[in-house]
Design a protein around this motif. Structure first.
Motif, PDB file in Angstrom:
ATOM      1  N   ASP A   8       1.708   2.868   3.467  1.00 29.67           N
ATOM      2  CA  ASP A   8       2.825   2.277   4.202  1.00 29.67           C
ATOM      3  C   ASP A   8       4.156   2.754   3.635  1.00 29.67           C
ATOM      4  O   ASP A   8       5.048   3.184   4.378  1.00 29.67           O
ATOM      5  CB  ASP A   8       2.771   0.751   4.118  1.00 29.67           C
ATOM      6  N   ARG A  23      -4.752  -0.340  10.153  1.00 25.18           N
ATOM      7  CA  ARG A  23      -3.675  -0.444   9.174  1.00 25.18           C
ATOM      8  C   ARG A  23      -3.438   0.948   8.595  1.00 25.18           C
ATOM      9  O   ARG A  23      -4.336   1.764   8.533  1.00 25.18           O
ATOM     10  CB  ARG A  23      -4.051  -1.437   8.060  1.00 25.18           C
ATOM     11  N   TYR A  64      -7.001   0.466   3.044  1.00 31.79           N
ATOM     12  CA  TYR A  64      -6.909   0.618   4.495  1.00 31.79           C
ATOM     13  C   TYR A  64      -8.074   1.447   5.027  1.00 31.79           C
ATOM     14  O   TYR A  64      -8.287   2.574   4.580  1.00 31.79           O
ATOM     15  CB  TYR A  64      -5.604   1.313   4.892  1.00 31.79           C
ATOM     16  N   ASN A  75      -9.685  -4.941   3.705  1.00 36.42           N
ATOM     17  CA  ASN A  75      -8.516  -5.809   3.817  1.00 36.42           C
ATOM     18  C   ASN A  75      -8.404  -6.749   2.618  1.00 36.42           C
ATOM     19  O   ASN A  75      -7.309  -7.012   2.116  1.00 36.42           O
ATOM     20  CB  ASN A  75      -8.580  -6.620   5.111  1.00 36.42           C
ATOM     21  N   ARG A 121     -14.377  -3.184   7.054  1.00 36.25           N
ATOM     22  CA  ARG A 121     -12.940  -3.388   7.257  1.00 36.25           C
ATOM     23  C   ARG A 121     -12.480  -4.678   6.592  1.00 36.25           C
ATOM     24  O   ARG A 121     -11.416  -4.722   5.959  1.00 36.25           O
ATOM     25  CB  ARG A 121     -12.621  -3.393   8.750  1.00 36.25           C
ATOM     26  N   LEU A 136       1.843   2.188  14.692  1.00 31.99           N
ATOM     27  CA  LEU A 136       1.476   2.842  13.441  1.00 31.99           C
ATOM     28  C   LEU A 136       1.700   4.354  13.544  1.00 31.99           C
ATOM     29  O   LEU A 136       1.595   4.930  14.628  1.00 31.99           O
ATOM     30  CB  LEU A 136       0.003   2.589  13.112  1.00 31.99           C
ATOM     31  N   ASP A 138      -6.801  -3.466  15.183  1.00 30.80           N
ATOM     32  CA  ASP A 138      -7.224  -3.842  13.837  1.00 30.80           C
ATOM     33  C   ASP A 138      -6.830  -2.817  12.772  1.00 30.80           C
ATOM     34  O   ASP A 138      -7.158  -2.988  11.596  1.00 30.80           O
ATOM     35  CB  ASP A 138      -8.754  -4.005  13.800  1.00 30.80           C
ATOM     36  N   THR A 147      -0.178   1.330  19.759  1.00 27.32           N
ATOM     37  CA  THR A 147       0.189   1.020  18.368  1.00 27.32           C
ATOM     38  C   THR A 147       1.535   1.628  17.999  1.00 27.32           C
ATOM     39  O   THR A 147       1.950   2.637  18.579  1.00 27.32           O
ATOM     40  CB  THR A 147      -0.885   1.556  17.396  1.00 27.32           C
ATOM     41  N   ASN A 175       0.834  -1.195   0.000  1.00 28.47           N
ATOM     42  CA  ASN A 175       0.000   0.000   0.000  1.00 28.47           C
ATOM     43  C   ASN A 175       0.876   1.255   0.000  1.00 28.47           C
ATOM     44  O   ASN A 175       1.867   1.330   0.722  1.00 28.47           O
ATOM     45  CB  ASN A 175      -0.910  -0.030   1.231  1.00 28.47           C
TER      46      ASN A 175
END
Length: 272
Positions: free
Chosen positions: A10, A176, A154, A149, A145, A211, A174, A209, A7
């Motif tokens: 990311d 992303r 995302y 996925n 979601r 992230l 959960d 997280t 993606n």
């Protein structure tokens, strides 16, 4: 988008984090000031330094939005903008070679009417990377979601000052892509000052997280972006830029947006 392909969210955020730079994610509404200009705006924003673009799908009752973004949605709806028009706009900019991540932001009703499975598939095929649905509680987003996925899209959670630690933990588990940190209670719109509680809110989110965390709502000027860069991974800017576009002559809309975005960029020594 093929779910086996990395993606763009990311790839972009990992690259920025490795370089010690924060992400700048401006906001555009498809159909404002008109469809063709809004497509040019997405490209222009990226050229001016936008690392990611949040793209609004207009809706008649955007409950999380302040007067500026509400106005842009109304203008877009008057131009006949639909979910299909928005997806075609994404497809168009991808066809022109735009490589930055594109995150669709819209309310659940138009997606439900379009057909959620069809929408997610078409959004991914058009070249979108993420989806934000402000009026869909994370606890009720499992079906959407799962579809996201499956198609490599995302679904981005929003966490706010009112979010409990338990809710943060469940959303982050959960999630992303990144976490959207809502800086204040209330609606979108330019503010003179950021809430003094934002840094603490980001710190709370980070307990749950690894992230990236991007901060939005009320972010309107360079000093805000610089401040956010001290404790978060990026800033999302909407209303203030859209107001600048609205105040410019139609033929100068892209130029106005680019000037605004360039004015938000922090110096290399400050994380950009």
């Amino acid at each position: 988008m093929d779910s086996t392909v990395a993606n763009r969210i990311d790839a972009t955020l990992q690259k920025l984090r490795a370089a010690g730079r924060q992400a700048l994610a401006p906001f555009a509404t498809i159909g404002f000031p008109d469809v063709d200009t809004s497509i040019d705006l997405i490209e222009g924003i990226a050229e001016a330094g936008g690392d990611m673009v949040e793209i609004a799908v207009p809706f008649s009752d955007p409950m999380a939005e302040g007067p500026t973004i509400q106005m842009t949605s109304q203008v877009a709806l008057e131009h006949g903008v639909s979910v299909g028009v928005c997806l075609e706009a994404v497809r168009t900019v991808r066809g022109r070679g735009l490589a930055v991540p594109l995150v669709l932001m819209g309310y659940y009703n138009p997606f439900l009417r379009y057909g959620t499975e069809r929408f997610v598939r078409d959004a991914a095929d058009s070249g979108a990377d993420g989806l934000i649905v402000p009026d869909l509680p994370w606890e009720e987003s499992g079906h959407l979601r799962d579809l996201c996925n499956e198609h490599g899209l995302y679904l981005i959670p929003l966490l706010a000052p009112t979010s409990t630690d338990d809710r943060m933990a469940k959303a982050c588990q959960d999630a992303r892509g990144f976490i959207y940190c809502v800086s204040l209670t209330g609606v979108t719109g330019a503010r003179e000052n950021l809430s003094s509680a934002v840094a603490g809110l980001v710190q709370r989110i980070r307990r749950h997280t690894d992230l990236p965390v991007l901060v939005g709502f009320g972010v309107s000027k360079r000093s805000h972006v610089e401040e956010i860069g001290r404790y978060a991974d990026g800033a999302i800017v909407g209303s203030a830029m859209l107001k600048a576009i609205d105040e410019a002559p139609r033929e100068k809309a892209v130029e106005a947006a680019q000037e605004f975005v360039r004015g938000l960029r922090t110096s290399p020594n400050n994380g950009s």
